[in-house]
Design an enzyme around this catalytic site. Structure first.
Site, PDB file in Angstrom:
ATOM      1  N   HIS A   1       0.851  -1.201   0.000  1.00  0.00           N
ATOM      2  CA  HIS A   1       0.000   0.000   0.000  1.00  0.00           C
ATOM      3  C   HIS A   1       0.882   1.245   0.000  1.00  0.00           C
ATOM      4  O   HIS A   1       1.853   1.317   0.743  1.00  0.00           O
ATOM      5  CB  HIS A   1      -0.901   0.026   1.237  1.00  0.00           C
ATOM      6  CG  HIS A   1      -2.024  -0.973   1.179  1.00  0.00           C
ATOM      7  ND1 HIS A   1      -3.265  -0.743   1.732  1.00  0.00           N
ATOM      8  CD2 HIS A   1      -2.101  -2.202   0.619  1.00  0.00           C
ATOM      9  CE1 HIS A   1      -4.040  -1.781   1.520  1.00  0.00           C
ATOM     10  NE2 HIS A   1      -3.360  -2.688   0.855  1.00  0.00           N
TER      11      HIS A   1
ATOM     12  N   LYS B   1       2.023  -0.244  15.163  1.00  0.00           N
ATOM     13  CA  LYS B   1       3.455  -0.289  15.482  1.00  0.00           C
ATOM     14  C   LYS B   1       3.912  -1.534  16.239  1.00  0.00           C
ATOM     15  O   LYS B   1       5.112  -1.827  16.280  1.00  0.00           O
ATOM     16  CB  LYS B   1       3.831   0.937  16.348  1.00  0.00           C
ATOM     17  CG  LYS B   1       3.801   2.236  15.618  1.00  0.00           C
ATOM     18  CD  LYS B   1       4.996   2.386  14.704  1.00  0.00           C
ATOM     19  CE  LYS B   1       4.634   3.193  13.498  1.00  0.00           C
ATOM     20  NZ  LYS B   1       4.901   2.604  12.234  1.00  0.00           N
TER      21      LYS B   1
ATOM     22  N   PRO C   1      -3.055  -0.188  19.210  1.00  0.00           N
ATOM     23  CA  PRO C   1      -2.848  -0.611  17.819  1.00  0.00           C
ATOM     24  C   PRO C   1      -3.063   0.470  16.765  1.00  0.00           C
ATOM     25  O   PRO C   1      -2.772   0.237  15.595  1.00  0.00           O
ATOM     26  CB  PRO C   1      -3.866  -1.749  17.644  1.00  0.00           C
ATOM     27  CG  PRO C   1      -4.890  -1.527  18.691  1.00  0.00           C
ATOM     28  CD  PRO C   1      -4.202  -0.860  19.836  1.00  0.00           C
TER      29      PRO C   1
ATOM     30  N   TYR D   1       4.268   6.657  10.430  1.00  0.00           N
ATOM     31  CA  TYR D   1       3.466   5.488  10.078  1.00  0.00           C
ATOM     32  C   TYR D   1       4.314   4.439   9.359  1.00  0.00           C
ATOM     33  O   TYR D   1       4.215   3.250   9.645  1.00  0.00           O
ATOM     34  CB  TYR D   1       2.273   5.911   9.211  1.00  0.00           C
ATOM     35  CG  TYR D   1       1.254   4.818   9.038  1.00  0.00           C
ATOM     36  CD1 TYR D   1       0.291   4.571  10.019  1.00  0.00           C
ATOM     37  CD2 TYR D   1       1.248   4.015   7.902  1.00  0.00           C
ATOM     38  CE1 TYR D   1      -0.641   3.549   9.871  1.00  0.00           C
ATOM     39  CE2 TYR D   1       0.322   2.996   7.743  1.00  0.00           C
ATOM     40  CZ  TYR D   1      -0.625   2.772   8.728  1.00  0.00           C
ATOM     41  OH  TYR D   1      -1.539   1.759   8.587  1.00  0.00           O
TER      42      TYR D   1
ATOM     43  N   TYR E   1      -8.832   4.964   8.159  1.00  0.00           N
ATOM     44  CA  TYR E   1      -8.914   5.244   9.598  1.00  0.00           C
ATOM     45  C   TYR E   1      -9.989   6.321   9.762  1.00  0.00           C
ATOM     46  O   TYR E   1      -9.846   7.418   9.208  1.00  0.00           O
ATOM     47  CB  TYR E   1      -7.590   5.790  10.123  1.00  0.00           C
ATOM     48  CG  TYR E   1      -6.477   4.764  10.224  1.00  0.00           C
ATOM     49  CD1 TYR E   1      -5.693   4.435   9.120  1.00  0.00           C
ATOM     50  CD2 TYR E   1      -6.203   4.123  11.433  1.00  0.00           C
ATOM     51  CE1 TYR E   1      -4.673   3.496   9.217  1.00  0.00           C
ATOM     52  CE2 TYR E   1      -5.180   3.182  11.536  1.00  0.00           C
ATOM     53  CZ  TYR E   1      -4.417   2.878  10.424  1.00  0.00           C
ATOM     54  OH  TYR E   1      -3.404   1.952  10.516  1.00  0.00           O
TER      55      TYR E   1
HETATM   56  P1  FAD Z   1       3.949 -12.094  21.176  1.00  0.00           P
HETATM   57  O1  FAD Z   1       3.485 -12.138  19.776  1.00  0.00           O
HETATM   58  O2  FAD Z   1       2.956 -11.813  22.242  1.00  0.00           O
HETATM   59  O3  FAD Z   1       4.663 -13.493  21.463  1.00  0.00           O
HETATM   60  C1  FAD Z   1       5.024 -13.890  22.757  1.00  0.00           C
HETATM   61  C2  FAD Z   1       5.001 -15.413  22.810  1.00  0.00           C
HETATM   62  O4  FAD Z   1       5.518 -15.832  24.066  1.00  0.00           O
HETATM   63  C3  FAD Z   1       3.587 -15.968  22.719  1.00  0.00           C
HETATM   64  O5  FAD Z   1       3.507 -16.918  21.677  1.00  0.00           O
HETATM   65  C4  FAD Z   1       3.340 -16.557  24.092  1.00  0.00           C
HETATM   66  O6  FAD Z   1       2.522 -17.718  24.051  1.00  0.00           O
HETATM   67  C5  FAD Z   1       4.748 -16.893  24.554  1.00  0.00           C
HETATM   68  N1  FAD Z   1       4.884 -16.962  26.012  1.00  0.00           N
HETATM   69  C6  FAD Z   1       4.308 -16.176  26.952  1.00  0.00           C
HETATM   70  N2  FAD Z   1       4.685 -16.539  28.175  1.00  0.00           N
HETATM   71  C7  FAD Z   1       5.541 -17.592  28.029  1.00  0.00           C
HETATM   72  C8  FAD Z   1       6.256 -18.397  28.943  1.00  0.00           C
HETATM   73  N3  FAD Z   1       6.184 -18.173  30.252  1.00  0.00           N
HETATM   74  N4  FAD Z   1       7.037 -19.393  28.467  1.00  0.00           N
HETATM   75  C9  FAD Z   1       7.127 -19.599  27.117  1.00  0.00           C
HETATM   76  N5  FAD Z   1       6.458 -18.857  26.201  1.00  0.00           N
HETATM   77  C10 FAD Z   1       5.680 -17.855  26.652  1.00  0.00           C
HETATM   78  N6  FAD Z   1      -0.467  -4.827  16.828  1.00  0.00           N
HETATM   79  C11 FAD Z   1      -0.803  -4.106  15.778  1.00  0.00           C
HETATM   80  O7  FAD Z   1       0.070  -3.380  15.280  1.00  0.00           O
HETATM   81  N7  FAD Z   1      -2.080  -4.172  15.249  1.00  0.00           N
HETATM   82  C12 FAD Z   1      -3.041  -4.991  15.778  1.00  0.00           C
HETATM   83  O8  FAD Z   1      -4.165  -5.059  15.279  1.00  0.00           O
HETATM   84  C13 FAD Z   1      -2.723  -5.764  16.877  1.00  0.00           C
HETATM   85  N8  FAD Z   1      -3.638  -6.581  17.437  1.00  0.00           N
HETATM   86  C14 FAD Z   1      -3.293  -7.296  18.538  1.00  0.00           C
HETATM   87  C15 FAD Z   1      -4.227  -8.119  19.151  1.00  0.00           C
HETATM   88  C16 FAD Z   1      -3.912  -8.833  20.299  1.00  0.00           C
HETATM   89  C17 FAD Z   1      -4.956  -9.723  20.950  1.00  0.00           C
HETATM   90  C18 FAD Z   1      -2.618  -8.680  20.871  1.00  0.00           C
HETATM   91  C19 FAD Z   1      -2.259  -9.425  22.160  1.00  0.00           C
HETATM   92  C20 FAD Z   1      -1.671  -7.881  20.242  1.00  0.00           C
HETATM   93  C21 FAD Z   1      -2.001  -7.180  19.085  1.00  0.00           C
HETATM   94  N9  FAD Z   1      -1.053  -6.368  18.448  1.00  0.00           N
HETATM   95  C22 FAD Z   1      -1.400  -5.646  17.380  1.00  0.00           C
HETATM   96  C23 FAD Z   1       0.308  -6.262  18.884  1.00  0.00           C
HETATM   97  C24 FAD Z   1       1.225  -7.218  18.132  1.00  0.00           C
HETATM   98  O9  FAD Z   1       0.525  -8.375  17.768  1.00  0.00           O
HETATM   99  C25 FAD Z   1       2.387  -7.491  19.065  1.00  0.00           C
HETATM  100  O10 FAD Z   1       3.077  -6.274  19.257  1.00  0.00           O
HETATM  101  C26 FAD Z   1       3.352  -8.571  18.582  1.00  0.00           C
HETATM  102  O11 FAD Z   1       2.732  -9.827  18.610  1.00  0.00           O
HETATM  103  C27 FAD Z   1       4.605  -8.602  19.471  1.00  0.00           C
HETATM  104  O12 FAD Z   1       5.379  -9.714  19.191  1.00  0.00           O
HETATM  105  P2  FAD Z   1       6.207 -10.432  20.338  1.00  0.00           P
HETATM  106  O13 FAD Z   1       6.940 -11.530  19.656  1.00  0.00           O
HETATM  107  O14 FAD Z   1       6.955  -9.444  21.118  1.00  0.00           O
HETATM  108  O15 FAD Z   1       5.118 -11.023  21.361  1.00  0.00           O
HETATM  109  C1  DHB Z   2      -4.429  -3.534  11.099  1.00  0.00           C
HETATM  110  C2  DHB Z   2      -4.213  -3.367  12.443  1.00  0.00           C
HETATM  111  C3  DHB Z   2      -3.851  -2.133  12.919  1.00  0.00           C
HETATM  112  O1  DHB Z   2      -3.633  -1.950  14.229  1.00  0.00           O
HETATM  113  C4  DHB Z   2      -3.712  -1.043  12.074  1.00  0.00           C
HETATM  114  O2  DHB Z   2      -3.381   0.169  12.571  1.00  0.00           O
HETATM  115  C5  DHB Z   2      -3.918  -1.220  10.718  1.00  0.00           C
HETATM  116  C6  DHB Z   2      -4.273  -2.475  10.232  1.00  0.00           C
HETATM  117  C7  DHB Z   2      -4.818  -4.860  10.582  1.00  0.00           C
HETATM  118  O3  DHB Z   2      -4.989  -5.780  11.407  1.00  0.00           O
HETATM  119  O4  DHB Z   2      -4.967  -5.022   9.373  1.00  0.00           O
END
Ligand code: FAD
Ligand code: DHB
Length: 390
Positions: free
Chosen positions: A72, A296, A292, A384, A200
């Site tokens: 995009h 980021k 969200p 962004y 948005y």
């Molecule tokens: P995570 O993806 O959370 O991975 C952490 C992993 O560690 C998980 O698989 C978990 O099971 C594992 N874990 C936890 N505790 C333990 C333990 N004690 N021992 C072993 N493993 C463990 N960001 C956006 O930009 N847009 C969105 O729409 C958006 N939606 C989201 C919706 C939800 C429900 C959540 C929770 C987050 C969302 N985010 C979104 C944020 C984005 O998904 C996260 O910033 C991203 O997943 C971060 O990656 P990470 O690897 O740091 O953590």
């Molecule tokens: C999506 C999620 C976001 O938080 C955002 O700012 C834009 C797109 C998505 O899930 O597609």
């Protein structure tokens, strides 16, 4: 068990770090609390910055993202019944890719397995030991048996609910937090796209976001009460709300379809410092959360991993510890930039129940400004796409 780098959590941060280290000849083991099917099907983020797609491509996991993801070059801001475009590429030279987080995870898990990497799923009772000594270890249970993984470094990539952050003594940590009094209701819909770019929308009834997953599946969100349950929202009620918030006075409207997934997420801003204690380093959501709105979260996790990979590589190749010592400070510069941007965008786009009519007019004034001033639009676009000087 022994490895060089012990990684807790198989989210984007943990898996990408493990794979980048492997490509540099550094061994790691990833320990994950959930099952493979579960991590590969949890619906989360969707927007990847160019820096993120570049790093995934460099790691050799970009093929499906390139063919199935959508590039995009801009997005739309909807307010006061109108639509105004932010030309990301025209203003910054960068674009974004819409490709679901769980698809990134599938690609990373496949790459780790293909390279004979060790990822242990369904581990429990994870605990960290000796992180302030030179011989740290991680204890955990796997398939009913207790294990201890000895390593040089422990990397906490275990997200916001993990155990790693709390292994840093309370007295040495400083946490910063802001909880928002609203959540996002997310849906997946079988329908053609409502628009060829993300929308948005700021509306007096609340925020809404129209995103996409493929030509046949769309992702949409709208602001809701964080205490709501999905049962409170019938399909009819969801469509009425999305039409009210997103449809323009010029006839552009949200395209309805079969809703096949609904979920609600809370929103908060959170930063925990320091991101390093002794032989423990935190990366991704383990150390910081953003609302969200600015898309980021996943991108910041990947940015931490980029900095940490270089630091670990310089340690193993050249015996240097300076980049490990500066990891936290380096990563936090980008993190605070993204914290500010996500907070700013959240405040500008959401219905704030404590906002006076005066403050509501300020939201509109700000939207008018970012959609008419090239300087203001450029600042928004740079943030962004992640092309910010930090
Ligand atoms: P995570 O993806 O959370 O991975 C952490 C992993 O560690 C998980 O698989 C978990 O099971 C594992 N874990 C936890 N505790 C333990 C333990 N004690 N021992 C072993 N493993 C463990 N960001 C956006 O930009 N847009 C969105 O729409 C958006 N939606 C989201 C919706 C939800 C429900 C959540 C929770 C987050 C969302 N985010 C979104 C944020 C984005 O998904 C996260 O910033 C991203 O997943 C971060 O990656 P990470 O690897 O740091 O953590
Ligand atoms: C999506 C999620 C976001 O938080 C955002 O700012 C834009 C797109 C998505 O899930 O597609």
């Amino acid at each position: 068990m022994r490895t060089q780098v012990g990684i807790i959590g198989a989210g984007p941060a943990g898996l990408l770090l493990s794979h980048l280290l492997h490509l540099r000849g550094i061994e790691s083991v990833v320990l994950e609390a959930r099952g493979r099917e579960q991590i590969e099907s949890t619906i989360r983020a969707g927007v990847l910055e160019q820096g993120t797609t570049d790093l995934l491509t460099e790691a050799g996991v970009g093929t499906r993202m390139k063919s199935e993801g959508a590039q995009h070059h801009g997005f739309e801001l909807a307010f006061e019944g109108k639509r105004r475009r932010i030309d990301l590429t025209g203003l910054t030279g960068h674009s974004i890719t819409v490709y679901a987080q769980h698809e990134v995870l599938k690609d990373l898990v496949a790459a780790r397995i293909e390279a004979n990497g060790t990822v242990l799923f369904n581990v429990s009772q994870t605990s960290l030991h000796g992180i302030d000594t030179t011989t740290p270890s991680i204890r955990f249970h796997h398939e009913g048996e207790p294990h201890e993984l000895h390593c040089d470094y422990v990397i906490g990539c275990d997200g916001s609910q993990g155990v790693s952050r709390n292994s840093i003594p309370r007295a040495l940590r400083r946490d910063y937090e802001r909880v928002y009094p609203f959540g996002w209701f997310g849906i997946l819909v079988e329908a053609p796209p409502s628009s060829h770019e993300l929308i948005y929308a700021r509306h007096e009834r609340g925020f809404a976001l129209v995103s996409t997953r493929s030509p046949n599946v769309q992702r949409m969100y709208f602001q809701c009460d964080p205490k709501d349950t999905v049962e409170l929202w019938s399909d009819d009620r969801i469509w009425a709300e999305l039409h009210a918030r997103v449809d323009s006075t010029e006839g552009e409207h949200v395209v309805e379809g079969k809703i096949f997934q609904k979920n609600i997420v809370g929103m908060r801003s959170f930063v925990s410092t320091t991101m390093r204690h002794g032989r423990l380093f935190l990366a991704g959501d383990a150390a910081h959360i953003v609302p969200p709105t600015g898309a980021k979260g996943l991108n910041l996790a990947v940015a931490d991993v980029r900095v940490l990979t270089q630091a670990l590589d310089s340690f193993y190749k050249e015996g240097r510890i300076d980049l490990l010592d500066t990891y936290s400070a380096t990563a936090l510069k980008r993190i605070w930039r993204a914290e500010h941007f996500s907070y700013w965008m959240t405040r500008m786009m959401h219905r704030l129940d404590d906002a006076s009519p005066f403050e509501q007019q300020l939201q509109i004034a700000e939207l008018e400004h970012v959609t008419t001033s090239r300087a203001a639009a450029t600042a928004m676009a740079e943030n962004y796409v992640g092309a910010v000087a930090v």
